[in-house]
Scaffold this active site. Sequence first.
Site, PDB file in Angstrom:
ATOM      1  N   ASP A 190       3.447   4.664  -0.386  1.00 22.54           N
ATOM      2  CA  ASP A 190       2.787   4.802   0.916  1.00 22.54           C
ATOM      3  C   ASP A 190       3.710   5.586   1.855  1.00 22.54           C
ATOM      4  O   ASP A 190       4.821   5.143   2.148  1.00 22.54           O
ATOM      5  CB  ASP A 190       2.489   3.415   1.490  1.00 22.54           C
ATOM      6  N   ASP A 246      -4.637  -0.433   3.087  1.00 19.30           N
ATOM      7  CA  ASP A 246      -5.027   0.956   3.365  1.00 19.30           C
ATOM      8  C   ASP A 246      -6.515   1.147   3.118  1.00 19.30           C
ATOM      9  O   ASP A 246      -7.221   1.741   3.931  1.00 19.30           O
ATOM     10  CB  ASP A 246      -4.235   1.924   2.468  1.00 19.30           C
ATOM     11  N   THR A 292      -1.333   9.117   5.322  1.00 18.81           N
ATOM     12  CA  THR A 292      -0.009   9.269   5.958  1.00 18.81           C
ATOM     13  C   THR A 292       0.826  10.337   5.252  1.00 18.81           C
ATOM     14  O   THR A 292       1.507  11.126   5.903  1.00 18.81           O
ATOM     15  CB  THR A 292       0.759   7.934   5.945  1.00 18.81           C
ATOM     16  N   THR A 293       0.751  10.381   3.916  1.00 22.29           N
ATOM     17  CA  THR A 293       1.504  11.401   3.174  1.00 22.29           C
ATOM     18  C   THR A 293       0.905  12.782   3.440  1.00 22.29           C
ATOM     19  O   THR A 293       1.641  13.752   3.654  1.00 22.29           O
ATOM     20  CB  THR A 293       1.479  11.098   1.662  1.00 22.29           C
TER      21      THR A 293
END
Length: 525
Positions: free
Chosen positions: A59, A385, A92-93
């Site tokens: 994550d 998530d 997020t990545t």
Amino acid sequence: MSVNIFGDQVTEERAENARLSSFVGAIAVGDLVKTTLGPKGMDKLLQSTSTGESMVTNDGATILKSIPFDNPAAKVLVNIAKVQDDEVGDGTTSVTVLSAELLREAEKLVDKKIHPQTIIEGYRIASKAALKQLDSLAVDNSDDSEKFRQDLTNIAKTTLSSKILSQDKEYFAKLAVDAILRLKGSTNLDHIQIIKKVGGKLSDSFLDEGFILDKRFGVSQPKKITNAKILIANTSMDTDKVKIFGAKIKVDATSKLAQLEKAEKAKMKAKVEKIKKFGINVFVNRQLIYDWPEQLFSDANINSIEHADFDGVERLALVTGGEVVSTFDNPEKVKLGHCDLIEEVIIGEDVMTKFSGVAAGQACTIVLRGATDQLLDEAERSLHDALSVLSQTTKETRTVLGGGCSEMNMSKAVEQAAQNESGKKSLAVEAFARALRQLPTILCDNAGFDSSELVSKLRSSIYNGLTGSGLDLNSGDIQDMRELGIVESYKLKKAVVSSASEAAEVLLRVDNIIRAKPRTADRGH
């Protein structure tokens, strides 16, 4: 002539050096997390040098939050990853990698003597064109409940395919969708409790309707209560001590000590009598309940649960419709919690208390099973998530296609926008399109395929009008993403593009970096 206006322990980087420092820091952060992107991304093992604790995760936000960075530009990317995590819950990545790629392209343009403000103008035009194209690609199936449920399931499977739960993504996608649809459009994930229990395997995890508290009833109390009226409290039910640090009481006879104990017992009994006036049959306390008050509750046919942690008490109050109280003088002003059935259940090897038929009917508990604590922690992050993205999708119901399809369509629209621009600005717009194409390129690289060939095929397919084409990273081919069910949330993709371009703009504006210790109070000035 240069004049030093700064005091001691202040360093300054100017113009090219400052910009280079920003670019290098941000690009390094992007390179750090880009190997975790996509269904074939790898995990990172993070170990604390002070405590020795370790964590395995892919994550992006968790990785970046766990590492202390010295570079100020790196901290900007950490911040946008955190905002993306808070706002949408996933991507997020992607947002970190896209920001880094935009800055990598900007660095090449700055080397060609193009002014940063020109690049920013170009990026703004490109971002607008990309978001307009994304909006036109979005599909809304919210009017058809069957199709919308399928969309939610596909979004959950796409989100989980890059996580540790990918092997059982069908099972966990259904579990996540069931939990979210119980919320009936609410985005309050507090109604969904996640309990982790070591043992078994991931596929042994299950969704339980109701609320499960990791505590037990008092000794020799009934293990099952129907039509429960619950008083939830945060009060001391141990023997009332003199709560002043260092205080001592001296007595000159054991009879005096007995009188003290008798007074304490009387005080506790008075408190229990006040609680009995609420007409309850279950008392849940955040703090300890000693043997004496527990016996008094048992005699009054009131079941008691002690030491329910703060999170448990708050969540229990939320789902049963009660409120947490600490004084008991006005029973008529207190809202009690209600539920149809409370019983002790065994999960793994542990006994827990289950509240069924709670006032907030949407409440549920997901029990995660797994072999190790690290596995369970990562499974919880992965599931959280998916739940976050699904809860946002019930508000913003539009969906877009994944597998690099949306990025390549946006890249095409941005390149067309570049043709309408004149001068150096068009170079910046084209650079934005190249940065967008880097996301499918990284997906291919992480999967071990030839990214040059696959991305060229994808580009050709989309430029020839097959707008649903994307990367099938299982077969290493170009397929229709709608048929494969690789669907993502529109809100997530929109947030990735807008946040990444804004972060790149913030860092492009920097032409001076000044490092100094915080000012201390100087009484002489």
